[in-house]
Design an enzyme around this catalytic site. Structure first.
Site, PDB file in Angstrom:
ATOM      1  N   CYS A  68       0.854  -1.192   0.000  1.00  0.00           N
ATOM      2  CA  CYS A  68       0.000   0.000   0.000  1.00  0.00           C
ATOM      3  C   CYS A  68       0.894   1.247   0.000  1.00  0.00           C
ATOM      4  CB  CYS A  68      -0.881  -0.019   1.246  1.00  0.00           C
ATOM      5  SG  CYS A  68      -1.887   1.455   1.453  1.00  0.00           S
ATOM      6  N   CYS A  71       0.328   3.135   3.588  1.00  0.00           N
ATOM      7  CA  CYS A  71       0.783   2.630   4.893  1.00  0.00           C
ATOM      8  C   CYS A  71       1.825   1.523   4.811  1.00  0.00           C
ATOM      9  CB  CYS A  71      -0.416   2.141   5.702  1.00  0.00           C
ATOM     10  SG  CYS A  71      -1.084   0.583   5.104  1.00  0.00           S
ATOM     11  N   CYS A 116      -7.620  -1.008   1.807  1.00  0.00           N
ATOM     12  CA  CYS A 116      -6.529  -1.533   2.613  1.00  0.00           C
ATOM     13  C   CYS A 116      -7.041  -1.777   4.037  1.00  0.00           C
ATOM     14  CB  CYS A 116      -5.376  -0.528   2.635  1.00  0.00           C
ATOM     15  SG  CYS A 116      -4.056  -0.963   3.780  1.00  0.00           S
ATOM     16  N   CYS A 119      -5.060   0.843   6.640  1.00  0.00           N
ATOM     17  CA  CYS A 119      -5.249   2.304   6.667  1.00  0.00           C
ATOM     18  C   CYS A 119      -6.572   2.764   6.055  1.00  0.00           C
ATOM     19  CB  CYS A 119      -4.091   3.006   5.964  1.00  0.00           C
ATOM     20  SG  CYS A 119      -4.117   2.820   4.180  1.00  0.00           S
ATOM     21  N   CYS A 139      -8.722  -5.415  -9.631  1.00  0.00           N
ATOM     22  CA  CYS A 139      -8.370  -4.356 -10.569  1.00  0.00           C
ATOM     23  C   CYS A 139      -7.900  -3.178  -9.720  1.00  0.00           C
ATOM     24  CB  CYS A 139      -9.636  -4.023 -11.360  1.00  0.00           C
ATOM     25  SG  CYS A 139      -9.343  -2.913 -12.710  1.00  0.00           S
TER      26      CYS A 139
HETATM   27 ZN   LIG Z   1      -2.792   0.965   3.561  1.00  0.00          ZN
END
Ligand SMILES: [Zn+2]
Length: 150
Positions: A68, A71, A116, A119, A139
């Protein structure tokens, strides 16, 4: 006296409903990486989408993991990446516990949006038309990802 007590009681009940919700949102959507660009913030925190075929990660074929961009949470292994032809980096499966999903009805379509788990940043949508045995196609906006080669 009794009236004040009732007022206090209803306020206490009201805030016990509202406060946990507030802290839930605060914990689930948080900008951690202060260097995110305007476009990244737009996608990750305002459910935006990058232009198709604009991501450099489409051409990324090294072994490693996708994290990510906000984070650092580890989201996908390179072994699950495939070329879907859609113009967005696509994956057949996410690492366990990487995301939380939510149904989204934007544009009159029922789609499963994923965030995510750490976060709360929006990453993309998952579809059930993937070519591998998982049947899934994640996607993902390339701008939300950071690739770390092994
Ligand atoms: Zn994240």
């Amino acid at each position: 006296m009794r009236r004040n007590f009732l007022k206090f009681l209803s306020l206490a009940i009201f805030s016990s409903f509202i406060l946990p919700l507030n802290s839930l949102f605060a914990n689930t959507k948080k900008i951690i990486n202060k260097n995110l660009t305007k476009k990244q913030k737009e996608i990750m925190f305002n459910e935006g989408t990058e232009r198709p075929f604009s991501s450099d990660l489409l051409r990324e074929s090294r072994k490693g993991f996708y994290h990510c961009a906000n984070c650092g949470n580890k989201l996908f292994a390179s072994t699950s990446k495939f070329d879907s032809g859609t113009g967005w980096p696509s994956f057949s499966e996410a690492l366990p516990g990487a995301f939380k999903t939510k149904i989204d009805y934007k544009f009159g379509m029922k789609r499963t949006e994923y965030h995510c788990a750490k976060c709360g940043a929006h990453h993309g949508h998952v579809f059930n038309d993937g070519p591998s045995t998982s049947g899934k196609r994640f996607c993902n906006n390339g701008l939300c990802l950071i690739f770390r080669p092994e």
